[in-house]
Design a protein around this motif. Sequence first.
Motif, PDB file in Angstrom:
ATOM      1  N   VAL A 110     -19.767  31.702  23.615  1.00 44.69           N
ATOM      2  CA  VAL A 110     -19.535  32.713  23.291  1.00 44.69           C
ATOM      3  C   VAL A 110     -19.257  33.757  24.792  1.00 44.69           C
ATOM      4  O   VAL A 110     -18.718  34.514  24.206  1.00 44.69           O
ATOM      5  CB  VAL A 110     -20.965  33.294  22.531  1.00 44.69           C
ATOM      6  CG1 VAL A 110     -20.732  34.612  22.817  1.00 44.69           C
ATOM      7  CG2 VAL A 110     -21.580  33.185  21.513  1.00 44.69           C
ATOM      8  N   ALA A 111     -19.653  33.381  25.597  1.00 45.22           N
ATOM      9  CA  ALA A 111     -19.113  33.760  26.690  1.00 45.22           C
ATOM     10  C   ALA A 111     -17.967  33.986  27.353  1.00 45.22           C
ATOM     11  O   ALA A 111     -17.305  34.961  28.219  1.00 45.22           O
ATOM     12  CB  ALA A 111     -20.572  33.286  28.325  1.00 45.22           C
ATOM     13  N   ALA A 112     -16.946  33.075  26.936  1.00 42.24           N
ATOM     14  CA  ALA A 112     -15.729  32.380  27.601  1.00 42.24           C
ATOM     15  C   ALA A 112     -14.764  32.915  26.272  1.00 42.24           C
ATOM     16  O   ALA A 112     -13.730  32.740  26.154  1.00 42.24           O
ATOM     17  CB  ALA A 112     -15.504  30.866  27.259  1.00 42.24           C
ATOM     18  N   THR A 113     -15.375  33.247  24.969  1.00 42.81           N
ATOM     19  CA  THR A 113     -14.680  33.417  23.856  1.00 42.81           C
ATOM     20  C   THR A 113     -14.080  35.129  24.026  1.00 42.81           C
ATOM     21  O   THR A 113     -15.098  36.648  24.194  1.00 42.81           O
ATOM     22  CB  THR A 113     -15.300  33.594  22.451  1.00 42.81           C
ATOM     23  OG1 THR A 113     -15.655  31.965  23.134  1.00 42.81           O
ATOM     24  CG2 THR A 113     -14.494  33.866  21.349  1.00 42.81           C
ATOM     25  N   PRO A 114     -12.647  36.084  23.885  1.00 48.78           N
ATOM     26  CA  PRO A 114     -11.645  35.087  23.384  1.00 48.78           C
ATOM     27  C   PRO A 114     -11.328  34.468  24.470  1.00 48.78           C
ATOM     28  O   PRO A 114     -11.232  34.905  25.504  1.00 48.78           O
ATOM     29  CB  PRO A 114     -10.939  36.131  22.319  1.00 48.78           C
ATOM     30  CG  PRO A 114     -11.874  37.767  23.286  1.00 48.78           C
ATOM     31  CD  PRO A 114     -12.862  37.181  24.009  1.00 48.78           C
ATOM     32  N   ALA A 115     -10.431  33.618  24.031  1.00 49.41           N
ATOM     33  CA  ALA A 115      -9.878  32.875  24.940  1.00 49.41           C
ATOM     34  C   ALA A 115      -8.430  32.371  24.296  1.00 49.41           C
ATOM     35  O   ALA A 115      -8.692  32.146  23.238  1.00 49.41           O
ATOM     36  CB  ALA A 115     -10.454  31.831  26.033  1.00 49.41           C
ATOM     37  N   LEU A 116      -7.201  32.137  24.877  1.00 52.98           N
ATOM     38  CA  LEU A 116      -5.548  32.048  24.873  1.00 52.98           C
ATOM     39  C   LEU A 116      -5.405  30.695  25.853  1.00 52.98           C
ATOM     40  O   LEU A 116      -4.978  31.114  26.933  1.00 52.98           O
ATOM     41  CB  LEU A 116      -5.641  33.231  24.630  1.00 52.98           C
ATOM     42  CG  LEU A 116      -3.343  33.087  24.260  1.00 52.98           C
ATOM     43  CD1 LEU A 116      -4.105  32.250  22.251  1.00 52.98           C
ATOM     44  CD2 LEU A 116      -2.687  33.936  23.426  1.00 52.98           C
ATOM     45  N   LYS A 117      -4.459  29.648  24.961  1.00 54.51           N
ATOM     46  CA  LYS A 117      -3.188  28.922  25.619  1.00 54.51           C
ATOM     47  C   LYS A 117      -2.410  28.885  24.792  1.00 54.51           C
ATOM     48  O   LYS A 117      -2.218  28.764  23.582  1.00 54.51           O
ATOM     49  CB  LYS A 117      -4.340  27.763  25.658  1.00 54.51           C
ATOM     50  CG  LYS A 117      -3.251  26.587  25.760  1.00 54.51           C
ATOM     51  CD  LYS A 117      -2.495  26.711  27.151  1.00 54.51           C
ATOM     52  CE  LYS A 117      -1.383  25.296  27.403  1.00 54.51           C
ATOM     53  NZ  LYS A 117      -0.762  24.825  28.788  1.00 54.51           N
ATOM     54  N   ILE A 118      -0.876  29.602  25.871  1.00 56.22           N
ATOM     55  CA  ILE A 118      -0.134  29.507  24.672  1.00 56.22           C
ATOM     56  C   ILE A 118       0.768  27.642  25.483  1.00 56.22           C
ATOM     57  O   ILE A 118       0.634  27.676  26.431  1.00 56.22           O
ATOM     58  CB  ILE A 118       1.041  30.382  25.295  1.00 56.22           C
ATOM     59  CG1 ILE A 118       0.165  32.270  25.288  1.00 56.22           C
ATOM     60  CG2 ILE A 118       2.539  30.010  24.564  1.00 56.22           C
ATOM     61  CD1 ILE A 118       0.154  32.619  23.105  1.00 56.22           C
ATOM     62  N   TRP A 119       0.966  27.187  24.325  1.00 57.35           N
ATOM     63  CA  TRP A 119       1.985  25.980  24.937  1.00 57.35           C
ATOM     64  C   TRP A 119       3.293  25.968  25.025  1.00 57.35           C
ATOM     65  O   TRP A 119       4.220  26.911  23.845  1.00 57.35           O
ATOM     66  CB  TRP A 119       1.531  24.910  23.591  1.00 57.35           C
ATOM     67  CG  TRP A 119       0.282  24.474  23.511  1.00 57.35           C
ATOM     68  CD1 TRP A 119      -1.022  25.358  23.303  1.00 57.35           C
ATOM     69  CD2 TRP A 119      -0.727  23.509  24.222  1.00 57.35           C
ATOM     70  NE1 TRP A 119      -2.364  24.622  23.364  1.00 57.35           N
ATOM     71  CE2 TRP A 119      -1.776  23.408  23.381  1.00 57.35           C
ATOM     72  CE3 TRP A 119      -0.657  21.673  24.695  1.00 57.35           C
ATOM     73  CZ2 TRP A 119      -3.119  22.618  23.879  1.00 57.35           C
ATOM     74  CZ3 TRP A 119      -1.174  21.735  24.954  1.00 57.35           C
ATOM     75  CH2 TRP A 119      -2.671  21.968  24.662  1.00 57.35           C
ATOM     76  N   ASP A 120       3.839  25.279  25.849  1.00 57.30           N
ATOM     77  CA  ASP A 120       5.129  25.482  26.451  1.00 57.30           C
ATOM     78  C   ASP A 120       5.891  24.716  24.950  1.00 57.30           C
ATOM     79  O   ASP A 120       5.832  23.468  25.806  1.00 57.30           O
ATOM     80  CB  ASP A 120       5.996  25.881  27.040  1.00 57.30           C
ATOM     81  CG  ASP A 120       7.602  25.524  26.844  1.00 57.30           C
ATOM     82  OD1 ASP A 120       8.367  25.923  26.555  1.00 57.30           O
ATOM     83  OD2 ASP A 120       8.473  26.123  28.043  1.00 57.30           O
ATOM     84  N   LEU A 121       6.625  25.165  23.913  1.00 57.80           N
ATOM     85  CA  LEU A 121       7.359  23.510  22.658  1.00 57.80           C
ATOM     86  C   LEU A 121       8.860  23.430  23.415  1.00 57.80           C
ATOM     87  O   LEU A 121       9.373  22.451  22.284  1.00 57.80           O
ATOM     88  CB  LEU A 121       6.744  23.660  21.539  1.00 57.80           C
ATOM     89  CG  LEU A 121       5.380  24.094  21.081  1.00 57.80           C
ATOM     90  CD1 LEU A 121       4.611  23.809  19.742  1.00 57.80           C
ATOM     91  CD2 LEU A 121       4.421  21.982  21.857  1.00 57.80           C
ATOM     92  N   THR A 122       9.080  23.696  23.666  1.00 58.27           N
ATOM     93  CA  THR A 122      10.699  23.798  23.936  1.00 58.27           C
ATOM     94  C   THR A 122      10.752  22.578  25.532  1.00 58.27           C
ATOM     95  O   THR A 122      10.197  21.481  25.357  1.00 58.27           O
ATOM     96  CB  THR A 122      11.206  24.767  25.011  1.00 58.27           C
ATOM     97  OG1 THR A 122      10.387  24.636  26.074  1.00 58.27           O
ATOM     98  CG2 THR A 122      11.286  26.474  24.430  1.00 58.27           C
ATOM     99  N   GLU A 123      11.662  21.641  24.525  1.00 61.46           N
ATOM    100  CA  GLU A 123      11.974  20.911  25.693  1.00 61.46           C
ATOM    101  C   GLU A 123      12.140  20.330  27.264  1.00 61.46           C
ATOM    102  O   GLU A 123      11.382  19.524  27.814  1.00 61.46           O
ATOM    103  CB  GLU A 123      13.499  19.802  25.490  1.00 61.46           C
ATOM    104  CG  GLU A 123      14.290  19.289  24.373  1.00 61.46           C
ATOM    105  CD  GLU A 123      15.564  19.095  23.914  1.00 61.46           C
ATOM    106  OE1 GLU A 123      16.266  18.607  25.177  1.00 61.46           O
ATOM    107  OE2 GLU A 123      15.844  18.504  23.201  1.00 61.46           O
ATOM    108  N   SER A 124      11.994  22.222  28.241  1.00 56.25           N
ATOM    109  CA  SER A 124      12.029  22.413  28.845  1.00 56.25           C
ATOM    110  C   SER A 124      10.124  22.206  29.160  1.00 56.25           C
ATOM    111  O   SER A 124       9.691  21.908  30.706  1.00 56.25           O
ATOM    112  CB  SER A 124      12.264  23.670  29.607  1.00 56.25           C
ATOM    113  OG  SER A 124      11.628  24.491  29.147  1.00 56.25           O
ATOM    114  N   GLY A 125       9.157  22.798  27.651  1.00 53.40           N
ATOM    115  CA  GLY A 125       7.993  22.032  28.736  1.00 53.40           C
ATOM    116  C   GLY A 125       7.233  21.198  27.609  1.00 53.40           C
ATOM    117  O   GLY A 125       5.975  21.686  27.961  1.00 53.40           O
ATOM    118  N   THR A 126       8.063  20.319  27.573  1.00 58.46           N
ATOM    119  CA  THR A 126       7.689  19.264  27.171  1.00 58.46           C
ATOM    120  C   THR A 126       7.534  18.043  27.881  1.00 58.46           C
ATOM    121  O   THR A 126       8.739  17.982  28.878  1.00 58.46           O
ATOM    122  CB  THR A 126       7.231  18.594  25.553  1.00 58.46           C
ATOM    123  OG1 THR A 126       8.972  18.482  25.424  1.00 58.46           O
ATOM    124  CG2 THR A 126       6.800  20.047  24.423  1.00 58.46           C
TER     125      THR A 126
END
Length: 344
Positions: A110-126
């Motif tokens: 609850v204390a950490a919410t909201p939280a967000l992770k954006i993932w890079d799914l391009t070839e350079s990000g994987t």
Amino acid sequence: MAHSFHISPHQRHLKWSQSLAPALTVPSGAEITFSLLDGGHNQIRPDNAPTALADFDFTLTDPAFGPVYVESAEPGDVLRVDFLDLEPGTYGWTALLPGFGLLADDADIVAATPALKIWDLTESGTLPNASGRKRLAVLKPGVAVPVRPFLGVCGVAPAQPGVELSTIPPYAASGGNMDCRDLSTVGATLYLPVNVAGALFSCGDGHAAQGDGEVCGTAIETPMTARVRLTVEKRAEREARGWRDGRKLDCPHYVTPKKGREEIEDEVEDDKGEYAALGIHEDIREASRMAVRGVMDWLEAEKGLTRVEAYMLCSVAGKLRMSEVVDMPNYAVSCALPLSVFLE
């Protein structure tokens, strides 16, 4: 039959209903390409990440795209869905949203919410994994999960006339938001009961990766281009194959690809194995929560992840399993994490 049918992103709905007008009519055996917004209705993107959670509208979540009317489908038949191709977008996201997820009421969550992770799914990000066959989406340096696309939402119109059902939960008689990472990956086949003429099939909620349980409430959510084949299996045909009285399905059934899950994902490659915690409790949900907390505690203590990172990692790569359900009064539920997610 070469695919020549297409469902666009604007052909979407937020309720399951017999009254929905078909977006498309196709013959049995047709292949259809769907251009899908993500399960959050594309409200979260790299360009608006700083403000996306504050502005997030829950009423737009889990859109389904369609529906597709399949000619010759009648109540009592079965709709076979073959997943032919799934292409995730260039990015994905995982979020902790207020009141959502298996541990939504834990004080530290609850204390950490909201939280967000954006993932890079391009070839350079994987990253390529050790075998070079599958991309790995990076959570943080040294921690990555296999990219294994699937659709969270696959369903047909409900049997009840005059009702509108939310697209957020799944339903035994019609599918919906099942979030099962095995039933809708490339090479899998899903069987759905047909409740109305034409079946009225829709899908959506693209995931680049998800663990069994999707415990934090989100996977790696991503826009998706999906290609499926829809085939009607008539009641008489099923009876000829041995189904008693051509019995209608009581719930969705599915067949996984010929290769097993571990072989596809390389999750146990190099004999790294898994780390697991076993939750034991008279309530299945509490046993599940105990197991997830156990793995999160280990990730914090031994691997240096934050509580939020540990929760998200369990959601996108963990395996929540019903390990034992017969020795009453307690149930045993395990949460296992493949050690191959650690690259060092």
